[in-house]
Design a protein around this motif. Structure first.
Motif, PDB file in Angstrom:
ATOM      1  N   SER A 143     -29.334  54.388  47.379  1.00 35.22           N
ATOM      2  CA  SER A 143     -30.095  55.169  48.359  1.00 35.22           C
ATOM      3  C   SER A 143     -29.228  56.318  48.857  1.00 35.22           C
ATOM      4  O   SER A 143     -28.043  56.383  48.574  1.00 35.22           O
ATOM      5  N   GLY A 144     -29.848  57.209  49.599  1.00 36.81           N
ATOM      6  CA  GLY A 144     -29.106  58.315  50.179  1.00 36.81           C
ATOM      7  C   GLY A 144     -29.002  59.519  49.273  1.00 36.81           C
ATOM      8  O   GLY A 144     -29.667  59.608  48.236  1.00 36.81           O
ATOM      9  N   PRO A 145     -28.136  60.462  49.675  1.00 35.39           N
ATOM     10  CA  PRO A 145     -28.013  61.735  48.952  1.00 35.39           C
ATOM     11  C   PRO A 145     -27.618  61.581  47.481  1.00 35.39           C
ATOM     12  O   PRO A 145     -28.123  62.293  46.626  1.00 35.39           O
ATOM     13  N   LYS A 146     -26.715  60.655  47.189  1.00 38.45           N
ATOM     14  CA  LYS A 146     -26.282  60.498  45.790  1.00 38.45           C
ATOM     15  C   LYS A 146     -27.431  60.011  44.915  1.00 38.45           C
ATOM     16  O   LYS A 146     -27.591  60.462  43.792  1.00 38.45           O
ATOM     17  N   SER A 147     -28.218  59.110  45.425  1.00 38.46           N
ATOM     18  CA  SER A 147     -29.364  58.613  44.665  1.00 38.46           C
ATOM     19  C   SER A 147     -30.354  59.742  44.404  1.00 38.46           C
ATOM     20  O   SER A 147     -30.866  59.885  43.292  1.00 38.46           O
ATOM     21  N   ARG A 148     -30.607  60.557  45.408  1.00 33.26           N
ATOM     22  CA  ARG A 148     -31.523  61.691  45.233  1.00 33.26           C
ATOM     23  C   ARG A 148     -30.958  62.695  44.237  1.00 33.26           C
ATOM     24  O   ARG A 148     -31.687  63.243  43.412  1.00 33.26           O
ATOM     25  N   GLU A 149     -29.651  62.922  44.293  1.00 30.17           N
ATOM     26  CA  GLU A 149     -29.007  63.840  43.350  1.00 30.17           C
ATOM     27  C   GLU A 149     -29.148  63.316  41.916  1.00 30.17           C
ATOM     28  O   GLU A 149     -29.461  64.070  40.990  1.00 30.17           O
ATOM     29  N   ALA A 150     -28.938  62.029  41.733  1.00 27.54           N
ATOM     30  CA  ALA A 150     -29.077  61.428  40.401  1.00 27.54           C
ATOM     31  C   ALA A 150     -30.501  61.599  39.891  1.00 27.54           C
ATOM     32  O   ALA A 150     -30.716  61.950  38.722  1.00 27.54           O
TER      33      ALA A 150
ATOM     34  N   THR B 180     -20.074  58.972  37.119  1.00 28.58           N
ATOM     35  CA  THR B 180     -21.121  57.948  37.174  1.00 28.58           C
ATOM     36  C   THR B 180     -21.426  57.460  38.581  1.00 28.58           C
ATOM     37  O   THR B 180     -22.475  56.859  38.799  1.00 28.58           O
ATOM     38  N   ASP B 181     -20.557  57.751  39.547  1.00 25.55           N
ATOM     39  CA  ASP B 181     -20.785  57.207  40.891  1.00 25.55           C
ATOM     40  C   ASP B 181     -22.104  57.661  41.506  1.00 25.55           C
ATOM     41  O   ASP B 181     -22.719  56.901  42.260  1.00 25.55           O
ATOM     42  N   ILE B 182     -22.583  58.855  41.177  1.00 29.41           N
ATOM     43  CA  ILE B 182     -23.860  59.285  41.767  1.00 29.41           C
ATOM     44  C   ILE B 182     -25.027  58.446  41.254  1.00 29.41           C
ATOM     45  O   ILE B 182     -26.040  58.321  41.924  1.00 29.41           O
ATOM     46  N   PHE B 183     -24.886  57.849  40.091  1.00 31.70           N
ATOM     47  CA  PHE B 183     -25.968  57.052  39.519  1.00 31.70           C
ATOM     48  C   PHE B 183     -25.933  55.601  39.982  1.00 31.70           C
ATOM     49  O   PHE B 183     -26.826  54.832  39.679  1.00 31.70           O
ATOM     50  N   TYR B 184     -24.906  55.233  40.749  1.00 30.75           N
ATOM     51  CA  TYR B 184     -24.803  53.853  41.215  1.00 30.75           C
ATOM     52  C   TYR B 184     -24.822  53.748  42.736  1.00 30.75           C
ATOM     53  O   TYR B 184     -24.279  52.823  43.307  1.00 30.75           O
ATOM     54  N   SER B 185     -25.501  54.669  43.354  1.00 21.12           N
ATOM     55  CA  SER B 185     -25.785  54.602  44.781  1.00 21.12           C
ATOM     56  C   SER B 185     -27.291  54.416  44.893  1.00 21.12           C
ATOM     57  O   SER B 185     -28.062  55.271  44.476  1.00 21.12           O
TER      58      SER B 185
END
Length: 95
Positions: free
Chosen positions: A38-45, A31-36
């Motif tokens: 901005s940045g790469p994780k947000s784009r990945e989500a 779930t951490d990618i969905f709780y960023s």
């Protein structure tokens, strides 16, 4: 008194089932990618959300339930706030 119409308190505090979530592409992901926000994780989500069969249900849930954090239905919290303002205005304009 304002023209704004408020939902009943019991409606705002009621729990809403999320049967649709079992079909989400995010179901078995960390779930951490969905709780960023901005940045790469947000784009990945957001990329996962693009191919998700329940993206619209997810976004609708997040907007109606005032989810304050994370990517839901392909949108960050600030994006959902803007969508909610538009939605509320449309509802008020209909009445």
């Amino acid at each position: 008194m304002s023209d704004i119409k408020y939902r009943e308190l019991n409606e705002m505090l009621s729990w809403e089932p999320m049967e649709w979530a079992d079909q989400g592409k995010c179901r078995d992901l960390q779930t951490d990618i969905f709780y960023s926000e901005s940045g790469p994780k947000s784009r990945e989500a957001k990329l996962f959300c693009l191919i998700c069969p329940v993206r619209e249900e997810c976004l609708d849930y997040a907007i109606r339930n005032l989810e304050l954090f994370g990517v839901w239905g392909g949108h960050t919290a600030p994006e959902r706030r803007r969508l909610r303002v538009e939605w509320e205005q449309e509802v008020l304009d209909k009445d």
